[in-house]
Design a protein around this motif. Structure first.
Motif, PDB file in Angstrom:
ATOM      1  N   GLU A  75       0.834  -1.212   0.000  1.00  0.00           N
ATOM      2  CA  GLU A  75       0.000   0.000   0.000  1.00  0.00           C
ATOM      3  C   GLU A  75       0.863   1.253   0.000  1.00  0.00           C
ATOM      4  OE1 GLU A  75      -3.032   2.271   3.115  1.00  0.00           O
ATOM      5  OE2 GLU A  75      -2.752   0.092   3.247  1.00  0.00           O
ATOM      6  N   ARG A  76       1.917   1.245   0.797  1.00  0.00           N
ATOM      7  CA  ARG A  76       2.773   2.431   0.901  1.00  0.00           C
ATOM      8  C   ARG A  76       3.556   2.665  -0.392  1.00  0.00           C
ATOM      9  NH1 ARG A  76       5.501   0.832   6.532  1.00  0.00           N
ATOM     10  NH2 ARG A  76       6.801   2.706   6.199  1.00  0.00           N
ATOM     11  N   LEU A  77       4.067   1.597  -1.006  1.00  0.00           N
ATOM     12  CA  LEU A  77       4.777   1.748  -2.271  1.00  0.00           C
ATOM     13  C   LEU A  77       3.825   2.203  -3.383  1.00  0.00           C
ATOM     14  CD1 LEU A  77       7.181  -1.339  -2.333  1.00  0.00           C
ATOM     15  CD2 LEU A  77       7.840   1.075  -2.319  1.00  0.00           C
ATOM     16  N   THR A  78       2.627   1.650  -3.389  1.00  0.00           N
ATOM     17  CA  THR A  78       1.655   2.037  -4.414  1.00  0.00           C
ATOM     18  C   THR A  78       1.370   3.525  -4.360  1.00  0.00           C
ATOM     19  OG1 THR A  78       0.622  -0.164  -4.416  1.00  0.00           O
ATOM     20  CG2 THR A  78      -0.707   1.687  -5.240  1.00  0.00           C
ATOM     21  N   ARG A  79       1.206   4.045  -3.165  1.00  0.00           N
ATOM     22  CA  ARG A  79       0.852   5.460  -3.011  1.00  0.00           C
ATOM     23  C   ARG A  79       1.945   6.371  -3.566  1.00  0.00           C
ATOM     24  NH1 ARG A  79      -0.448   5.112   1.790  1.00  0.00           N
ATOM     25  NH2 ARG A  79       1.500   5.715   2.810  1.00  0.00           N
ATOM     26  N   VAL A  80       3.204   6.111  -3.219  1.00  0.00           N
ATOM     27  CA  VAL A  80       4.276   7.017  -3.663  1.00  0.00           C
ATOM     28  C   VAL A  80       4.667   6.757  -5.119  1.00  0.00           C
ATOM     29  CG1 VAL A  80       5.203   7.399  -1.357  1.00  0.00           C
ATOM     30  CG2 VAL A  80       6.037   5.452  -2.683  1.00  0.00           C
ATOM     31  N   LEU A  81       4.489   5.528  -5.578  1.00  0.00           N
ATOM     32  CA  LEU A  81       4.836   5.241  -6.965  1.00  0.00           C
ATOM     33  C   LEU A  81       3.900   5.950  -7.935  1.00  0.00           C
ATOM     34  CD1 LEU A  81       5.973   1.522  -6.836  1.00  0.00           C
ATOM     35  CD2 LEU A  81       7.238   3.414  -7.848  1.00  0.00           C
ATOM     36  N   LYS A  82       2.685   6.218  -7.531  1.00  0.00           N
ATOM     37  CA  LYS A  82       1.783   6.992  -8.389  1.00  0.00           C
ATOM     38  C   LYS A  82       2.365   8.380  -8.638  1.00  0.00           C
ATOM     39  CE  LYS A  82      -2.531   4.616  -7.253  1.00  0.00           C
ATOM     40  NZ  LYS A  82      -3.866   4.721  -6.626  1.00  0.00           N
ATOM     41  N   THR A  83       2.979   8.961  -7.606  1.00  0.00           N
ATOM     42  CA  THR A  83       3.637  10.263  -7.769  1.00  0.00           C
ATOM     43  C   THR A  83       4.810  10.153  -8.732  1.00  0.00           C
ATOM     44  OG1 THR A  83       3.016  10.941  -5.524  1.00  0.00           O
ATOM     45  CG2 THR A  83       4.861  12.116  -6.552  1.00  0.00           C
ATOM     46  N   SER A  84       5.614   9.102  -8.571  1.00  0.00           N
ATOM     47  CA  SER A  84       6.777   8.925  -9.440  1.00  0.00           C
ATOM     48  C   SER A  84       6.359   8.665 -10.885  1.00  0.00           C
ATOM     49  CB  SER A  84       7.639   7.769  -8.938  1.00  0.00           C
ATOM     50  OG  SER A  84       8.331   8.125  -7.766  1.00  0.00           O
ATOM     51  N   LEU A  85       5.317   7.884 -11.080  1.00  0.00           N
ATOM     52  CA  LEU A  85       4.863   7.583 -12.432  1.00  0.00           C
ATOM     53  C   LEU A  85       4.347   8.838 -13.132  1.00  0.00           C
ATOM     54  CD1 LEU A  85       3.109   4.124 -11.905  1.00  0.00           C
ATOM     55  CD2 LEU A  85       5.172   4.578 -13.229  1.00  0.00           C
ATOM     56  N   ASN A  86       3.682   9.707 -12.395  1.00  0.00           N
ATOM     57  CA  ASN A  86       3.241  10.975 -12.982  1.00  0.00           C
ATOM     58  C   ASN A  86       4.445  11.797 -13.438  1.00  0.00           C
ATOM     59  OD1 ASN A  86       0.491  10.503 -12.642  1.00  0.00           O
ATOM     60  ND2 ASN A  86       0.442  11.436 -10.602  1.00  0.00           N
ATOM     61  N   HIS A  87       5.506  11.771 -12.622  1.00  0.00           N
ATOM     62  CA  HIS A  87       6.714  12.531 -12.961  1.00  0.00           C
ATOM     63  C   HIS A  87       7.414  11.935 -14.178  1.00  0.00           C
ATOM     64  CE1 HIS A  87      10.286  14.967 -12.409  1.00  0.00           C
ATOM     65  NE2 HIS A  87      11.034  13.877 -12.359  1.00  0.00           N
ATOM     66  N   THR A  88       7.591  10.626 -14.184  1.00  0.00           N
ATOM     67  CA  THR A  88       8.279  10.000 -15.315  1.00  0.00           C
ATOM     68  C   THR A  88       7.450  10.116 -16.598  1.00  0.00           C
ATOM     69  OG1 THR A  88       7.388   7.810 -14.712  1.00  0.00           O
ATOM     70  CG2 THR A  88       9.563   8.409 -13.851  1.00  0.00           C
ATOM     71  N   ASP A  89       6.135  10.039 -16.470  1.00  0.00           N
ATOM     72  CA  ASP A  89       5.279  10.204 -17.647  1.00  0.00           C
ATOM     73  C   ASP A  89       5.468  11.583 -18.259  1.00  0.00           C
ATOM     74  OD1 ASP A  89       4.290   7.669 -17.425  1.00  0.00           O
ATOM     75  OD2 ASP A  89       2.356   8.251 -16.586  1.00  0.00           O
ATOM     76  N   SER A  90       5.583  12.594 -17.404  1.00  0.00           N
ATOM     77  CA  SER A  90       5.785  13.960 -17.903  1.00  0.00           C
ATOM     78  C   SER A  90       7.135  14.091 -18.592  1.00  0.00           C
ATOM     79  CB  SER A  90       5.678  14.960 -16.746  1.00  0.00           C
ATOM     80  OG  SER A  90       4.378  14.963 -16.194  1.00  0.00           O
TER      81      SER A  90
END
Length: 337
Positions: free
Chosen positions: A45-60
């Motif tokens: 759960e904790r990794l999922t939450r922060v990875l969403k932030t990272s994925l938004n950054h890498t997508d950009s």
């Protein structure tokens, strides 16, 4: 509910499921790199939450990269960007033909007429004395800056632009995971000495394997099959040693917290920069607004590590027809020097 409403909700559902799939895949990649994170409470759960932030950054970051440029003899003559990277068309063909990864792609995909790839290289700015034309007069010993590109490498390639960008995004997430593990290795206060040493060894082994963005931008890494096999054995031994190590429950929490801190602030740890520069056919840099030369846009990635490296890179499309015959194993020769 009208037809348009049903279409909207179906599209949103598909988008949501795709995001969940990508996040789940990213969690799996992180845990594969450091299985001990599973020992922490609510790790998924904790990794999922922060990875969403990272994925938004890498997508950009990935979306900001220009479309792939054609890399071939015709492009060298017509595209100032490609011409700036290679002194001659022959240099271009040789640089791509010595890529073992590119040759393997074409061997495995017999129907592919072209490959999408990332070309990584080193760039140096040289300050020299050159010749300049001022009106009808030629001036000598004029201070000039020239761009020099070297160490051209192609390590990742794909059959489409979309799949290439997807692989780049995955490598960016891997790079952030490496940064999280590196922050663990540098934690001198809270981690046990033996645990810290094993994590430090693991980060070094992953970097030598080309994990993360190092392979994307062509930073030197081990690619010989014998050495890769030895590294894999060392990774297995490292995994076993970490698994056997008895540590307090609190340490598992510290390890996950360090990794999550990196994923929650991805822009602090990894970035891609662009630079517009005007160069002529000799790669002499001219000031903005000058009528000499043409403007090109360069992209750079700073890859943290020991040592950190900065590499220029460009997305390209290379045709099979310009792959030189005979298998130029120049990469292996260069690594042996």
């Amino acid at each position: 509910m009208g037809l348009l409403d049903r279409i909207f909700f179906r599209q949103r559902a598909r988008t949501g499921s795709e995001e969940e799939r990508r996040t789940s895949e990213a969690v799996g990649r992180v845990l594969a790199m450091n299985p001990r994170l599973r020992n922490a409470r609510h790790y998924e759960e904790r990794l999922t939450r922060v990875l969403k932030t990272s994925l938004n950054h890498t997508d950009s970051l990935v979306a900001s990269l220009p479309r792939p440029r054609d890399a071939n003899a015709d492009a060298w003559s017509s595209d100032p960007m490609i011409r700036a990277l290679f002194a001659t068309p022959d240099d271009l063909a040789q640089a791509f033909s010595r890529s073992e990864e590119l040759r393997a792609f074409f061997e495995e995909n017999a129907d592919s007429a072209e490959a999408y790839a990332v070309l990584g290289m080193a760039m140096n700015e040289r300050h020299v004395l050159g010749v300049a034309l001022e009106g009808d007069s030629i001036r000598r010993d004029v201070p000039q800056t020239t761009l020099c590109f070297s160490d051209h490498r192609v390590r990742i390639c794909s059959g489409s632009e979309a799949s290439l960008r997807g692989e780049i995004a995955r490598r960016m997430v891997d790079q952030l995971a490496l940064e999280g593990f590196a922050s663990l290795a540098g934690n001198r206060r809270d981690l046990l000495r033996q645990s810290r040493a094993l994590i430090e060894e693991r980060v070094a082994l992953l970097e030598r394997q080309g994990t993360g963005m190092r392979a994307v931008v062509g930073a030197p890494s081990v690619t010989e099959s014998d050495e890769l096999g030895r590294l894999q054995t060392l990774m297995q031994e490292n995994s076993q040693a970490l698994a056997k190590l008895r540590v307090p429950a609190q340490q598992s929490e510290i390890e996950l917290e360090c990794v999550c801190n990196v994923f929650s602030k991805p822009s602090d740890h990894f970035y891609v920069q662009s630079r517009h520069v005007r160069v002529d056919a000799m790669n002499v840099v001219h000031p903005e607004g000058s009528e000499a030369g043409q403007e090109i846009e360069l992209h750079f990635a700073r890859i943290p590590g020991n040592p950190a490296v900065v590499r220029a890179f460009v997305l390209v499309r290379f045709p099979r027809r310009e792959l030189l015959p005979g298998g130029l194993h120049i990469d292996a020769a260069m690594r042996a020097l």
